[in-house]
Write a protein that holds these residues in place. Sequence first.
Motif, short mmCIF file in Angstrom:
data_model
loop_
_atom_site.label_atom_id
_atom_site.label_comp_id
_atom_site.label_asym_id
_atom_site.label_seq_id
_atom_site.Cartn_x
_atom_site.Cartn_y
_atom_site.Cartn_z
N MET A 1 32.98 53.96 39.31
CA MET A 1 34.20 54.23 40.06
C MET A 1 34.77 52.92 40.59
SD MET A 1 34.29 57.48 39.70
CE MET A 1 35.47 58.11 40.87
N THR A 2 36.10 52.83 40.73
CA THR A 2 36.75 51.60 41.16
C THR A 2 36.76 51.50 42.67
OG1 THR A 2 38.18 51.77 39.23
CG2 THR A 2 38.85 50.23 40.95
N ALA A 3 36.29 50.36 43.18
CA ALA A 3 36.27 50.13 44.61
C ALA A 3 37.67 49.75 45.11
CB ALA A 3 35.27 49.01 44.93
N PRO A 4 37.95 49.89 46.44
CA PRO A 4 39.25 49.47 46.98
C PRO A 4 39.44 47.96 46.79
CG PRO A 4 38.02 50.82 48.55
CD PRO A 4 37.07 50.49 47.45
N PHE A 5 40.69 47.54 46.63
CA PHE A 5 40.98 46.12 46.49
C PHE A 5 40.72 45.39 47.82
CE2 PHE A 5 44.09 45.63 42.68
CZ PHE A 5 43.23 46.38 41.90
N GLN A 6 40.30 44.13 47.71
CA GLN A 6 40.10 43.28 48.87
C GLN A 6 41.45 42.67 49.26
OE1 GLN A 6 36.69 42.87 50.16
NE2 GLN A 6 36.65 44.67 48.83
N LEU A 7 41.95 43.01 50.43
CA LEU A 7 43.27 42.55 50.83
C LEU A 7 43.33 41.03 50.97
CD1 LEU A 7 44.26 45.28 53.45
CD2 LEU A 7 44.87 45.13 51.05
N SER A 8 42.19 40.41 51.24
CA SER A 8 42.18 38.96 51.41
C SER A 8 42.58 38.24 50.12
CB SER A 8 40.79 38.49 51.85
OG SER A 8 39.82 38.87 50.88
N ALA A 9 42.37 38.89 48.96
CA ALA A 9 42.72 38.26 47.69
C ALA A 9 44.19 38.41 47.34
CB ALA A 9 41.88 38.87 46.57
N ARG A 379 33.97 36.28 35.33
CA ARG A 379 33.98 35.63 36.65
C ARG A 379 33.79 36.67 37.76
NH1 ARG A 379 37.17 30.89 36.43
NH2 ARG A 379 36.83 29.86 34.41
N PRO A 380 33.33 36.24 38.94
CA PRO A 380 33.30 37.16 40.09
C PRO A 380 34.70 37.70 40.34
CG PRO A 380 32.04 35.17 40.56
CD PRO A 380 32.75 34.92 39.25
N ASP A 381 34.78 38.98 40.64
CA ASP A 381 36.06 39.66 40.83
C ASP A 381 36.45 39.60 42.31
OD1 ASP A 381 38.16 41.47 41.14
OD2 ASP A 381 37.40 42.82 39.59
N PRO A 382 37.44 38.77 42.67
CA PRO A 382 37.81 38.66 44.09
C PRO A 382 38.57 39.87 44.61
CG PRO A 382 39.31 37.36 42.76
CD PRO A 382 38.27 37.90 41.81
N PHE A 383 39.07 40.69 43.71
CA PHE A 383 39.86 41.85 44.12
C PHE A 383 38.99 43.06 44.44
CE2 PHE A 383 42.27 39.13 41.25
CZ PHE A 383 43.31 38.76 42.10
N LEU A 384 37.92 43.26 43.66
CA LEU A 384 36.98 44.34 43.94
C LEU A 384 35.83 43.87 44.81
CD1 LEU A 384 36.77 46.22 40.51
CD2 LEU A 384 38.20 46.74 42.51
N GLY A 385 35.53 42.56 44.75
CA GLY A 385 34.49 42.01 45.61
C GLY A 385 33.09 42.43 45.20
N GLY A 386 32.13 42.17 46.07
CA GLY A 386 30.74 42.54 45.81
C GLY A 386 30.20 41.88 44.56
N ASP A 387 29.46 42.67 43.76
CA ASP A 387 28.88 42.16 42.52
C ASP A 387 29.80 42.37 41.31
OD1 ASP A 387 26.59 41.38 43.85
OD2 ASP A 387 25.63 43.35 43.58
N HIS A 388 31.01 42.84 41.54
CA HIS A 388 31.91 43.14 40.43
C HIS A 388 32.31 41.87 39.68
CE1 HIS A 388 32.62 47.41 41.23
NE2 HIS A 388 32.60 47.10 42.51
N LYS A 389 32.48 42.00 38.38
CA LYS A 389 32.94 40.92 37.53
C LYS A 389 34.31 41.28 36.95
CE LYS A 389 29.16 38.29 37.51
NZ LYS A 389 29.16 36.87 37.96
#
Length: 513
Positions: A1-9, A379-389
Amino acid sequence: MTAPFQLSALQELGPADRVAFQRFGCGPALEPPFGRIHHAIQAHAAERPHATAMEHLGACMTYGELDRRADQLAGMLGEVGVRAGDRVGLFLTRSMPMVVGILAILKAGAAYVPQDVRITPAGHLQHIVRVAGIEVVLTTSEHAAALPAGIAKIVEIDRMAGGTRVEPVDSGNGDTAMVIFTSGTTGQPNGVQVTHANLCNVLLTAPGSLGIAPGTRVAQLLNIAFDMAAWEILGTLANGGTLVIRGRDIEQAARLADVIIATPSVLSGLNPDACANVRTVAVAGERCPRSLAEKWSRRAAFHNSCGPTEVTIVNTVQRYEHATGMLTIGRPVPNTTVYVLDEALRPCPIGQIGEMWAGGACVTAGYVGNDALTAERYRPDPFLGGDHKMFRTRDLARWTPDGQLEYHGRTDDQVKVRGFRVELDAVTSALEKSAGCVRAFTVLHEGRLVGFVSPRTASPELARLAVEQRLPYYCVPTLIVPMDRMPMTDRGKVDRCALLSCMDEPAQLETVA
């Protein structure tokens, strides 16, 4: 499932673009009904054992028989040392044993590594065995002798002992379902590790499931080493349909099908009027000409899709509507994300062209035996964060105001002509807008642009004019070559090398001054 986007990105975007970037870039949240693709096939075998799973050259096999034979073969694989997490070569060609082999390998908890032995060079097979750490190869008695000596332990599917049903092997530890080798920049192929979760996400949810259900007949047309063949094979069986495996005559299988999955090059060789039963078509693997979408959408639901192997067959899909005439690559499939980013990996405003990166459930497990390339492209996914790529697709696109992705070629298709940057796909698209041109392709040869148009009756003068009217002067090919048909690779895409070889045969060329 898709996590919420990280607003900081998203801080560099304005408020409206920030909202649209999230809304457009995130596919719907859906839960696939199975976590392992072969479990879906087993469920259909249990519910409808007498239903036809596949047909080939007049022979048929039911779901019950497919499941029984796959269990037998899975047991045999265990006896020769295959364990969960291993990689098993599947070196043969289109056939019912091929499908039995795929299912057996999955039941054994291993990943299958497909190659068509008729067209794959011995050195290529040896490279794949070495890189993937393959110790066991499944094939048929017809093809066993053609394999390089000492390549691995050989198991011939069609000579396995019959009779005893072996209980399914516990496959809980094998997350990778298949390893697909794609062309690499060094000339040697790279193996992409596609997981069960990746496959279940795209094949068991709409639109990737393509409405396939019990009774639906799906043509199996493509090279088994191509990731889109898994869409045909596993997408059919996991949804309870009937796989129609082609022989030498590709159109014969297409005529018998309700669903066709193909590259635009393969589809362009089929006559829609001869495929009266076809109600659904999906294309991917290369840019689709609008004329092809127009032709087929008049009689079938036409899906234009995009996505490299590394994001699991396709990660964006559009249902093309003949009435609107707007051909795009659509929106993200469920539980996946798409980001349009600039060269510094910052979000592009809506409507600005950038490079597509993909995230979420489509992102595969990287390249087998190549950690450096994996680190470069995943690459690490700055929008989903965590361990997402997130994965760099190298495709260029922009968001339309209504949230569809408009394709603008490839970053590696950008060339310099007289100091100007030119996108080859943009030139090809302009060529295809000329009267009488069905298919086109553009290459850079010795510093000049060369366009190829088909059929041979297409006018080079009109093709040149179409480019002049739409693109800057430096994008106009200096040579336009009419051809009967575009040559294709064994994976059903336009063969760039074959086109370049035409440049060595001046008698075949027609120059446009």
